[in-house]
Motif scaffolding. Structure first.
Motif, PDB file in Angstrom:
ATOM      1  N   SER A  93      -4.742   4.489  13.641  1.00 29.51           N
ATOM      2  CA  SER A  93      -5.464   3.719  12.890  1.00 29.51           C
ATOM      3  C   SER A  93      -5.109   2.661  11.751  1.00 29.51           C
ATOM      4  CB  SER A  93      -6.676   4.549  12.035  1.00 29.51           C
ATOM      5  OG  SER A  93      -6.035   5.364  11.033  1.00 29.51           O
ATOM      6  N   LEU A  94      -3.803   3.068  11.251  1.00 29.02           N
ATOM      7  CA  LEU A  94      -3.072   2.297  10.434  1.00 29.02           C
ATOM      8  C   LEU A  94      -2.317   1.058  10.956  1.00 29.02           C
ATOM      9  CD1 LEU A  94      -1.569   4.996   8.207  1.00 29.02           C
ATOM     10  CD2 LEU A  94      -3.269   3.339   7.494  1.00 29.02           C
ATOM     11  N   GLY A  95      -2.124   1.533  12.481  1.00 24.85           N
ATOM     12  CA  GLY A  95      -1.579   0.218  13.224  1.00 24.85           C
ATOM     13  C   GLY A  95      -0.174  -0.167  12.682  1.00 24.85           C
ATOM     14  N   SER A  96       0.126  -1.544  12.799  1.00 27.42           N
ATOM     15  CA  SER A  96       1.255  -2.197  12.396  1.00 27.42           C
ATOM     16  C   SER A  96       1.565  -2.316  10.973  1.00 27.42           C
ATOM     17  CB  SER A  96       1.445  -3.533  12.944  1.00 27.42           C
ATOM     18  OG  SER A  96       0.476  -4.579  12.559  1.00 27.42           O
ATOM     19  N   SER A  97       0.338  -1.803  10.193  1.00 29.40           N
ATOM     20  CA  SER A  97       0.546  -2.104   8.641  1.00 29.40           C
ATOM     21  C   SER A  97       1.615  -0.910   8.032  1.00 29.40           C
ATOM     22  CB  SER A  97      -0.669  -2.094   8.062  1.00 29.40           C
ATOM     23  OG  SER A  97      -1.422  -0.605   8.206  1.00 29.40           O
ATOM     24  N   TYR A  98       1.736   0.216   8.944  1.00 32.90           N
ATOM     25  CA  TYR A  98       2.341   1.318   8.372  1.00 32.90           C
ATOM     26  C   TYR A  98       4.028   0.938   8.402  1.00 32.90           C
ATOM     27  CZ  TYR A  98       3.727   6.163   7.592  1.00 32.90           C
ATOM     28  OH  TYR A  98       4.162   7.537   6.778  1.00 32.90           O
ATOM     29  N   THR A  99       4.376   0.182   9.516  1.00 34.14           N
ATOM     30  CA  THR A  99       5.770  -0.221   9.260  1.00 34.14           C
ATOM     31  C   THR A  99       5.850  -1.034   8.035  1.00 34.14           C
ATOM     32  OG1 THR A  99       5.775  -0.231  11.543  1.00 34.14           O
ATOM     33  CG2 THR A  99       7.539  -1.723  10.551  1.00 34.14           C
TER      34      THR A  99
END
Length: 216
Positions: A93-99
């Motif tokens: 759910s967080l997707g690429s923002s977690y990186t």
């Protein structure tokens, strides 16, 4: 779960220290914390350790304790805990923002996706300490070491029926161990004398799994 053998705590620590050395200069290295958790499990589970094989879906149900995401901006696992499957859903759910928000944690997940499949260290009851004190689920299979490995394996699609993974578990009940010992069909014996064998570290396609376990 397939119980293979009982293991002395000294052998547990020798293996852990060999495969997971602590390096204080490496900010990504939290092996000292994992060692504390393993030592707490030894004290609280009265020294009962077994080497086991877990099938992929069983690992998806392992409970993970509080994890701040390696000092990033986003808390990955709340104090109440999540299963591996729930944590993967959160990462999805967080997707690429977690990186972006948690670069160190994201890099560890990426690295574990292709690294050797080292054994997990688990317990059947939550141990002491702030990471575990607020867990909602306090019995089952609970993480001591291997959080990033389990998440990476799940995201890579490895935690499926027929894929097997080695783990060392503290606190299995005598009833569970006796069940496996009485139904051994493939030459993998349970040793009551507490002797640790070398054991595989990459395990695939091991038949005759026995479901369920019973913490004491």
């Amino acid at each position: 779960m397939r119980v293979l053998e009982s293991v002395r705590f000294e052998a547990i620590m020798e293996l852990f220290e060999k495969e997971h050395p602590f390096d204080a200069s490496d900010q990504a290295n939290s092996n000292d914390e994992a060692e504390w958790h393993i030592r707490d499990a030894e004290l609280e589970q009265h020294g009962r350790w077994h080497r086991v094989l877990l099938e992929g879906p069983e690992i998806r149900d392992v409970v993970l304790p509080w994890h701040l995401g390696e000092g990033g901006e986003v808390e990955l696992i709340p104090r109440t805990g999540l299963t591996v499957a729930e944590a993967v859903d959160r990462l999805t759910s967080l997707g690429s923002s977690y990186t972006r928000t948690n670069p160190l944690c994201a890099s560890k997940l990426d690295r574990q996706g292709t690294a050797d499949r080292l054994a997990l260290f688990l317990t059947t009851r939550a141990v002491r300490g702030r990471d575990y004190e607020s867990l909602t689920v306090r019995e089952g299979l609970i993480h001591l070491d291997g959080l990033h490995r389990m998440l990476a394996w799940s995201m890579a699609g490895h935690l499926v029926p027929g894929n097997w993974f080695e783990a060392y578990v503290a606190g299995l009940s005598p009833a569970h161990v006796e069940h496996d010992a009485g139904h051994d069909q493939d030459g993998l014996d349970v040793h009551s004398e507490g002797q640790a064998g070398p054991g595989p570290h990459q395990v695939d396609d091991v038949p005759h799994a026995r479901g369920g376990f019973h913490p004491t």
